[in-house]
Design an enzyme around this catalytic site. Structure first.
Site, PDB file in Angstrom:
ATOM      1  CB  CYS A 147      41.064   7.384 106.888  1.00  0.00           C
ATOM      2  SG  CYS A 147      40.017   6.233 107.798  1.00  0.00           S
TER       3      CYS A 147
HETATM    4  P1  NAD Z   1      34.483   3.954 114.751  1.00  0.00           P
HETATM    5  O1  NAD Z   1      34.580   5.213 115.497  1.00  0.00           O
HETATM    6  O2  NAD Z   1      33.449   3.779 113.670  1.00  0.00           O
HETATM    7  O3  NAD Z   1      34.263   2.743 115.792  1.00  0.00           O
HETATM    8  C1  NAD Z   1      34.989   2.570 116.974  1.00  0.00           C
HETATM    9  C2  NAD Z   1      34.129   1.789 117.979  1.00  0.00           C
HETATM   10  O4  NAD Z   1      34.912   1.465 119.122  1.00  0.00           O
HETATM   11  C3  NAD Z   1      32.916   2.556 118.485  1.00  0.00           C
HETATM   12  O5  NAD Z   1      31.748   1.785 118.261  1.00  0.00           O
HETATM   13  C4  NAD Z   1      33.186   2.716 120.001  1.00  0.00           C
HETATM   14  O6  NAD Z   1      32.010   2.683 120.777  1.00  0.00           O
HETATM   15  C5  NAD Z   1      34.073   1.514 120.265  1.00  0.00           C
HETATM   16  N1  NAD Z   1      34.919   1.624 121.474  1.00  0.00           N
HETATM   17  C6  NAD Z   1      35.721   2.642 121.849  1.00  0.00           C
HETATM   18  N2  NAD Z   1      36.370   2.331 122.993  1.00  0.00           N
HETATM   19  C7  NAD Z   1      35.974   1.088 123.342  1.00  0.00           C
HETATM   20  C8  NAD Z   1      36.294   0.197 124.418  1.00  0.00           C
HETATM   21  N3  NAD Z   1      37.171   0.526 125.370  1.00  0.00           N
HETATM   22  N4  NAD Z   1      35.704  -1.005 124.461  1.00  0.00           N
HETATM   23  C9  NAD Z   1      34.800  -1.363 123.509  1.00  0.00           C
HETATM   24  N5  NAD Z   1      34.467  -0.575 122.474  1.00  0.00           N
HETATM   25  C10 NAD Z   1      35.049   0.632 122.385  1.00  0.00           C
HETATM   26  O7  NAD Z   1      35.921   3.684 114.154  1.00  0.00           O
HETATM   27  P2  NAD Z   1      36.356   3.000 112.762  1.00  0.00           P
HETATM   28  O8  NAD Z   1      36.011   3.891 111.616  1.00  0.00           O
HETATM   29  O9  NAD Z   1      35.911   1.579 112.745  1.00  0.00           O
HETATM   30  O10 NAD Z   1      37.944   3.067 112.922  1.00  0.00           O
HETATM   31  C11 NAD Z   1      38.628   2.250 113.858  1.00  0.00           C
HETATM   32  C12 NAD Z   1      40.116   2.340 113.571  1.00  0.00           C
HETATM   33  O11 NAD Z   1      40.405   1.804 112.279  1.00  0.00           O
HETATM   34  C13 NAD Z   1      40.675   3.774 113.542  1.00  0.00           C
HETATM   35  O12 NAD Z   1      41.970   3.742 114.052  1.00  0.00           O
HETATM   36  C14 NAD Z   1      40.703   4.107 112.061  1.00  0.00           C
HETATM   37  O13 NAD Z   1      41.688   5.068 111.749  1.00  0.00           O
HETATM   38  C15 NAD Z   1      41.077   2.770 111.458  1.00  0.00           C
HETATM   39  N6  NAD Z   1      40.635   2.578 110.072  1.00  0.00           N
HETATM   40  C16 NAD Z   1      39.402   2.986 109.697  1.00  0.00           C
HETATM   41  C17 NAD Z   1      38.983   2.758 108.381  1.00  0.00           C
HETATM   42  C18 NAD Z   1      37.628   3.227 107.912  1.00  0.00           C
HETATM   43  O14 NAD Z   1      37.384   3.170 106.722  1.00  0.00           O
HETATM   44  N7  NAD Z   1      36.740   3.667 108.773  1.00  0.00           N
HETATM   45  C19 NAD Z   1      39.830   2.076 107.489  1.00  0.00           C
HETATM   46  C20 NAD Z   1      41.085   1.651 107.937  1.00  0.00           C
HETATM   47  C21 NAD Z   1      41.481   1.901 109.250  1.00  0.00           C
HETATM   48  C1  UGA Z   2      41.000   5.478 102.575  1.00  0.00           C
HETATM   49  C2  UGA Z   2      41.972   4.527 101.852  1.00  0.00           C
HETATM   50  O1  UGA Z   2      41.616   4.461 100.461  1.00  0.00           O
HETATM   51  C3  UGA Z   2      41.902   3.139 102.466  1.00  0.00           C
HETATM   52  O2  UGA Z   2      42.862   2.284 101.842  1.00  0.00           O
HETATM   53  C4  UGA Z   2      42.210   3.242 103.960  1.00  0.00           C
HETATM   54  O3  UGA Z   2      42.064   1.989 104.606  1.00  0.00           O
HETATM   55  C5  UGA Z   2      41.256   4.217 104.616  1.00  0.00           C
HETATM   56  O4  UGA Z   2      41.344   5.511 103.955  1.00  0.00           O
HETATM   57  C6  UGA Z   2      41.627   4.403 106.058  1.00  0.00           C
HETATM   58  O5  UGA Z   2      42.777   4.409 106.408  1.00  0.00           O
HETATM   59  O6  UGA Z   2      40.714   4.498 106.845  1.00  0.00           O
HETATM   60  P1  UGA Z   2      38.363   5.895 102.472  1.00  0.00           P
HETATM   61  O7  UGA Z   2      38.659   7.115 103.280  1.00  0.00           O
HETATM   62  O8  UGA Z   2      37.265   4.997 102.900  1.00  0.00           O
HETATM   63  O9  UGA Z   2      39.690   4.977 102.392  1.00  0.00           O
HETATM   64  O10 UGA Z   2      38.015   6.325 100.985  1.00  0.00           O
HETATM   65  P2  UGA Z   2      38.739   6.689  99.623  1.00  0.00           P
HETATM   66  O11 UGA Z   2      37.966   6.054  98.538  1.00  0.00           O
HETATM   67  O12 UGA Z   2      40.195   6.470  99.646  1.00  0.00           O
HETATM   68  O13 UGA Z   2      38.449   8.256  99.544  1.00  0.00           O
HETATM   69  C7  UGA Z   2      38.929   9.147 100.526  1.00  0.00           C
HETATM   70  C8  UGA Z   2      38.553  10.562 100.152  1.00  0.00           C
HETATM   71  O14 UGA Z   2      39.350  11.004  99.052  1.00  0.00           O
HETATM   72  C9  UGA Z   2      37.096  10.747  99.699  1.00  0.00           C
HETATM   73  O15 UGA Z   2      36.591  11.968 100.220  1.00  0.00           O
HETATM   74  C10 UGA Z   2      37.194  10.834  98.193  1.00  0.00           C
HETATM   75  O16 UGA Z   2      36.137  11.559  97.620  1.00  0.00           O
HETATM   76  C11 UGA Z   2      38.502  11.581  98.080  1.00  0.00           C
HETATM   77  N1  UGA Z   2      39.159  11.477  96.764  1.00  0.00           N
HETATM   78  C12 UGA Z   2      39.557  10.286  96.279  1.00  0.00           C
HETATM   79  C13 UGA Z   2      39.397  12.642  96.074  1.00  0.00           C
HETATM   80  O17 UGA Z   2      39.048  13.749  96.535  1.00  0.00           O
HETATM   81  N2  UGA Z   2      40.018  12.585  94.881  1.00  0.00           N
HETATM   82  C14 UGA Z   2      40.426  11.428  94.362  1.00  0.00           C
HETATM   83  O18 UGA Z   2      40.998  11.474  93.270  1.00  0.00           O
HETATM   84  C15 UGA Z   2      40.193  10.236  95.062  1.00  0.00           C
END
Ligand code: NAD
Ligand code: UGA
Length: 447
Positions: free
Chosen positions: A278
């Protein structure tokens, strides 16, 4: 309420399961048949604490199931939540999966008179929902613009804490373009007692990016100043940070004179930089949007360039200590981008291990659960790394031990035979006091 979720990754699966556990009826859709059948067999394809138990319970009570049949899921639901991946490709947001999902919803609407609220949960740049998604659905539906509403509900969960973050969010941001979808969003989150922020979809999108950029900024700013503190000597950056957070603008003084410990103190630790799926991709994507709009985006440049260089701290400090790293036995502890996950995307351990290999060290690496993903997905030449599940035994052979991920089990290190060895605690899991007869390094403090 009957809901469908497109995408069963970290966000889609966790959202689907948590929404079902709060009483909604949920179908999750994924194009990946293997994931679908594993989910229906109650085996989550990702590692998240509490997820196996919650998945089992919602599947068993028939509140939740997965399918690869989108039509079945759209026939079933009143609102569809899109949670597909939105990667950054060549520094720009790649909307391939999102537009594909939006077009599939449009094609479905073309064949029915049903109204659907389409809610984007994927992280997307401001204006994506009300311009790109609207257009994709409208075109594929043959112009049935009155048959769908648009919402944007960004997700703030952290991997490794996903279930708890989803169930106990700091706030819920609800962006919408039409009254019906605003009302649908309110009903979806009725069981949640958190602060709710009602805005339009582009504000919701901007809140998500601003949140990640501010967090990434704090990490890069702390790391840059921590590197200076270490160079000067006699300063521990954690003491600096404690001093800073006592400013009442960061940490208000209550009427009775007391304060709470600011949460940021448990989050922010000088280290080898941020990784994950992210922060790196989101900061790059919004920087590109700024550039496309003729803005310089210099702060975001700074966040990324500090972060790009930060893993070098480990090899630089080790090299300065040993003179040469060539032929040194290094034990690298931790491959995941953070603890409690098997995700290695953009992990600092990727850069650290690449550098250690470039310096011709003999590298042994361990992670409790992320080794397989590291070998498959990191892009590192892993054939020259020895991976171990028994890191404690490997300690004896190591000249230096590098802790790169804050896994709890590495807290056992001081009890092992580390006398005379170098310990580089890149995540500050332990303290110099734990290693009276070793050479102890960390980032942001010179010992
Ligand atoms: P991911 O890559 O783990 O999962 C996405 C899934 O969508 C995959 O399983 C894929 O097969 C499926 N997919 C893609 N196209 C499709 C379609 N047309 N129909 C059905 N399935 C389909 O992604 P993620 O980590 O869950 O992230 C999803 C979104 O949420 C991203 O925009 C990411 O930036 C955001 N987000 C992620 C996190 C996180 O911690 N991973 C946190 C906050 C927001
Ligand atoms: C981060 C945000 O914390 C979430 O709120 C958000 O939803 C998510 O991104 C997203 O948009 O997907 P995440 O990436 O799961 O979540 O993990 P964090 O705990 O925030 O850590 C992110 C990275 O920063 C890790 O590699 C961690 O080791 C690093 N980090 C964190 C540092 O290098 N230094 C710090 O002081 C804190």
């Amino acid at each position: 309420m009957k809901l469908s979720v497109i995408g069963t990754g970290y966000v889609g699966l966790v959202s689907g399961v948590c929404l079902a556990s709060k009483g909604h009826d949920v179908i999750c859709v994924d194009v990946n048949e293997e994931k679908v059948s594993s989910i229906n067999n109650r085996n989550p394809p990702i590692h998240e604490e509490g997820l196996p138990e919650l998945l089992r319970s919602v599947v068993d009570t028939r509140k939740f199931r997965a399918t690869s049949n989108l039509t079945e899921a759209l026939d079933f639901c009143e609102a569809v939540i899109i949670a597909v991946g939105t990667p950054t490709t060549d520094g720009k947001l790649d909307l391939t999966y999102l537009v594909q999902a939006a077009r599939q919803i449009g094609a479905y609407l073309n064949s029915t008179n049903k109204f659907l609220s389409v809610i984007v949960k994927s992280t997307v740049l401001p204006t994506t929902t009300d311009v790109v998604v609207r257009q994709a659905i409208a075109e594929a539906s043959g112009g049935k613009t009155s048959q769908f509403g648009l919402g944007m509900n960004p997700e703030f969960l952290r991997e490794g804490n996903a279930i708890s973050d989803f169930n106990f969010p700091d706030r819920i941001v609800l962006g919408f373009e039409d009254f019906k979808t605003g009302e649908v969003l309110s009903r979806i989150y009725e069981p949640w007692n958190a602060d709710k922020v009602f805005v339009n979809t582009r504000t919701a999108e901007m809140i998500k990016y601003a949140n990640n950029c501010f967090l990434a900024l704090q990490i890069s700013a702390a790391n840059e100043l921590a590197n200076l503190a270490a160079k000067l000597g006699g300063i521990d950056f954690m003491d600096v940070f404690r001093g800073v957070t006592l400013d009442k603008r960061w940490n208000p003084i209550r009427n009775d004179g007391s304060r709470t410990e600011p949460e940021i103190l448990t989050y922010l630790v000088p280290g080898p930089g941020f990784g994950g799926s992210c922060f790196p991709k989101d900061v790059q994507a919004i920087r590109a949007q700024g550039h496309d709009n003729g803005l310089p985006m210099e702060i975001l440049d700074g966040i990324l360039s500090v972060n790009e260089r930060q893993p070098e701290q480990v090899t630089k400090i080790l090299e300065a200590h040993f003179g040469t790293l060539s032929g040194k036995n290094i034990l690298l502890l931790g491959l995941a981008f953070k603890p409690q996950t098997d995700d290695v995307r953009e992990s600092a351990s990727i850069r650290i291990s690449e550098e250690l290999l470039a310096y011709k060290t003999i590298l042994v690496a361990h992670d409790p659960i992320a080794t397989e993903n590291f070998i498959k997905l990191s892009g590192v030449q892993t054939s020259t790394i020895k991976f171990t599940q028994d890191w404690k035994t490997e300690v004896a052979n190591a000249d230096a031990i590098v802790i790169a991920t804050r896994w709890e089990e590495y807290k056992a290190l001081p009890g092992l035979k580390v006398a005379g060895k170098v310990v580089f605690d890149a995540r500050r899991l332990l303290s110099p006091k734990d290693f009276p007869s070793s050479t102890y390094f960390s980032i942001g403090r010179r010992v």
